[in-house]
Scaffold this motif. Sequence first.
Motif, PDB file in Angstrom:
ATOM      1  N   PRO A 216      -4.154  51.467  71.374  1.00  0.00           N
ATOM      2  CA  PRO A 216      -4.413  50.873  72.811  1.00  0.00           C
ATOM      3  C   PRO A 216      -3.984  52.087  73.765  1.00  0.00           C
ATOM      4  N   ASP A 217      -3.367  52.943  73.364  1.00  0.00           N
ATOM      5  CA  ASP A 217      -2.769  53.975  74.012  1.00  0.00           C
ATOM      6  C   ASP A 217      -2.608  55.394  73.290  1.00  0.00           C
ATOM      7  N   ARG A 218      -2.775  56.477  73.957  1.00  0.00           N
ATOM      8  CA  ARG A 218      -2.757  57.929  73.154  1.00  0.00           C
ATOM      9  C   ARG A 218      -1.350  58.041  72.461  1.00  0.00           C
ATOM     10  N   GLY A 219      -1.398  58.984  71.567  1.00  0.00           N
ATOM     11  CA  GLY A 219      -0.102  59.653  71.322  1.00  0.00           C
ATOM     12  C   GLY A 219       0.666  58.715  70.379  1.00  0.00           C
ATOM     13  N   GLY A 220       0.048  58.166  69.270  1.00  0.00           N
ATOM     14  CA  GLY A 220       0.720  57.344  68.397  1.00  0.00           C
ATOM     15  C   GLY A 220       2.053  58.303  67.665  1.00  0.00           C
ATOM     16  N   HIS A 221       3.060  57.495  67.487  1.00  0.00           N
ATOM     17  CA  HIS A 221       4.303  58.221  67.023  1.00  0.00           C
ATOM     18  C   HIS A 221       4.767  57.603  65.709  1.00  0.00           C
ATOM     19  N   ASP A 222       5.396  56.415  66.096  1.00  0.00           N
ATOM     20  CA  ASP A 222       5.936  55.844  64.940  1.00  0.00           C
ATOM     21  C   ASP A 222       5.314  54.638  64.393  1.00  0.00           C
ATOM     22  N   LEU A 223       5.651  54.343  63.191  1.00  0.00           N
ATOM     23  CA  LEU A 223       4.868  53.294  62.132  1.00  0.00           C
ATOM     24  C   LEU A 223       5.893  52.726  61.480  1.00  0.00           C
ATOM     25  N   ALA A 224       6.092  51.587  61.654  1.00  0.00           N
ATOM     26  CA  ALA A 224       7.171  50.789  60.672  1.00  0.00           C
ATOM     27  C   ALA A 224       7.075  49.560  60.583  1.00  0.00           C
ATOM     28  N   PRO A 225       7.449  48.883  59.390  1.00  0.00           N
ATOM     29  CA  PRO A 225       7.194  47.485  59.143  1.00  0.00           C
ATOM     30  C   PRO A 225       7.589  46.424  60.125  1.00  0.00           C
ATOM     31  N   VAL A 226       7.263  45.326  60.528  1.00  0.00           N
ATOM     32  CA  VAL A 226       7.948  44.279  61.110  1.00  0.00           C
ATOM     33  C   VAL A 226       8.681  43.238  60.219  1.00  0.00           C
ATOM     34  N   VAL A 227       9.752  43.495  59.774  1.00  0.00           N
ATOM     35  CA  VAL A 227      10.457  42.848  58.668  1.00  0.00           C
ATOM     36  C   VAL A 227      10.520  41.321  59.038  1.00  0.00           C
ATOM     37  N   GLY A 228      10.627  40.871  60.134  1.00  0.00           N
ATOM     38  CA  GLY A 228      10.365  39.382  60.422  1.00  0.00           C
ATOM     39  C   GLY A 228       9.291  38.774  60.393  1.00  0.00           C
ATOM     40  N   ALA A 229       8.074  39.525  60.369  1.00  0.00           N
ATOM     41  CA  ALA A 229       6.769  39.284  60.170  1.00  0.00           C
ATOM     42  C   ALA A 229       5.958  39.879  59.244  1.00  0.00           C
ATOM     43  N   PRO A 230       6.167  39.976  57.847  1.00  0.00           N
ATOM     44  CA  PRO A 230       5.707  40.716  57.039  1.00  0.00           C
ATOM     45  C   PRO A 230       3.982  40.984  57.142  1.00  0.00           C
ATOM     46  N   GLY A 231       3.623  42.010  56.892  1.00  0.00           N
ATOM     47  CA  GLY A 231       2.162  42.212  57.330  1.00  0.00           C
ATOM     48  C   GLY A 231       1.689  42.793  58.363  1.00  0.00           C
ATOM     49  N   ARG A 232       2.927  42.842  59.286  1.00  0.00           N
ATOM     50  CA  ARG A 232       2.600  43.351  60.624  1.00  0.00           C
ATOM     51  C   ARG A 232       3.290  44.820  60.798  1.00  0.00           C
ATOM     52  N   PHE A 233       2.997  45.661  61.581  1.00  0.00           N
ATOM     53  CA  PHE A 233       3.520  46.763  61.973  1.00  0.00           C
ATOM     54  C   PHE A 233       4.016  46.990  63.245  1.00  0.00           C
ATOM     55  N   TRP A 234       5.045  47.689  63.512  1.00  0.00           N
ATOM     56  CA  TRP A 234       5.465  48.248  64.598  1.00  0.00           C
ATOM     57  C   TRP A 234       4.761  49.394  64.897  1.00  0.00           C
ATOM     58  N   VAL A 235       4.326  49.946  66.222  1.00  0.00           N
ATOM     59  CA  VAL A 235       3.629  51.169  66.368  1.00  0.00           C
ATOM     60  C   VAL A 235       4.098  51.601  67.965  1.00  0.00           C
ATOM     61  N   SER A 236       4.704  52.778  68.063  1.00  0.00           N
ATOM     62  CA  SER A 236       4.968  53.223  69.236  1.00  0.00           C
ATOM     63  C   SER A 236       3.784  54.445  69.649  1.00  0.00           C
ATOM     64  N   THR A 237       3.479  54.419  70.919  1.00  0.00           N
ATOM     65  CA  THR A 237       2.628  55.353  71.311  1.00  0.00           C
ATOM     66  C   THR A 237       3.237  56.011  72.796  1.00  0.00           C
ATOM     67  N   LEU A 238       2.405  57.031  73.474  1.00  0.00           N
ATOM     68  CA  LEU A 238       3.270  57.756  74.569  1.00  0.00           C
ATOM     69  C   LEU A 238       3.862  56.743  75.526  1.00  0.00           C
ATOM     70  N   ASN A 239       2.971  55.623  75.860  1.00  0.00           N
ATOM     71  CA  ASN A 239       3.397  55.029  76.901  1.00  0.00           C
ATOM     72  C   ASN A 239       3.791  53.431  76.584  1.00  0.00           C
TER      73      ASN A 239
END
Length: 320
Positions: A216-239
């Motif tokens: 949804p935004d450019r510049g993908g940086h971090d990808l990590a599991p959402v421990v409290g909701a297995p199967g989902r991921f945290w994603v960080s982008t530039l903004n």
Amino acid sequence: MLRRTLPVLGLALLLCAPASRVFAGSSQGEVVAVDQASRRVLVLRGVEELADYQGPDRPPVVWSWGADRAEDLGDLDPADSWTNPDEAKSRTLDGRRYLLTTASGGLAAVVDTATGGSRWAADLGGAANPHSIELLPDGNVAVVASGGGWVRLYAASQGRRATTHATFRLPGAHGVLRDGRTGLLWALGDGELTALRVGDDPAEPTLTAVRSAPLPDRGGHDLAPVVGAPGRFWVSTLNGLWQYDPAADRFTPVHLADPAAERAVKSIGDDPRTGRLLTVAPDHSGPCHWCTSVIRLDRPKGTWTLGGTQLYKARWWESQ
């Protein structure tokens, strides 16, 4: 709001320890951080212990590791390949805990925390700029490199210096994560999040694209599991920050108490015990403009300041 400043002296005392120092214990809520100033990975005491920290006679670091003093990595020229370490994760395999780490200088390594020795390591070259790493159940290792624009799966199960690998092209590759529920390897690039299927032969690794989701935004940086909701991921982008749900193929924005703290986040994760969020983002105030000395917390809000450090990422040590 919790705000703690950890004196430089207390931190420096522990950083004199050898690189192979054995990880002696575990207290809940520990945090692992990548410090480019000391060129070391630091495991910090849990939230409760940090809240009572008096220093400098009781350093907040319970374990640290750096490639510079690792005798078994001398052939990989850590003076250059360990420049600007940029990733640290905890994984377990066959009952042993490993530190997974990379550096922009080219090093990628899987380190046994009980011995400080490497299970597998490689110098992938500074031009590639390795940015993240993942350990698979068969012992193979996935690495992503932003400069190289690729995801590679190394046949690390075949030896400590195994170089056989499969490559998938992904511009700006910054994050990689295996989904234990599906067995898919997810990789985050500048503009998309891609799921890859891993082949069945560990000695001859293969990667096959299964699906891809535009960010949804450019510049993908971090990808990590959402421990409290297995199967989902945290994603960080530039903004911004996001949760991605593969089942719904949907990115949902994540908001912090301070909206400015949502930009250019280098790492994000939730505490498996409390759900508390931990993020690291550059503060542009020191000699390393992509680093910080501050670890931010949300839900509830707080900060930890480690004077003299140049942190690139930090994660809950027990998150996986």
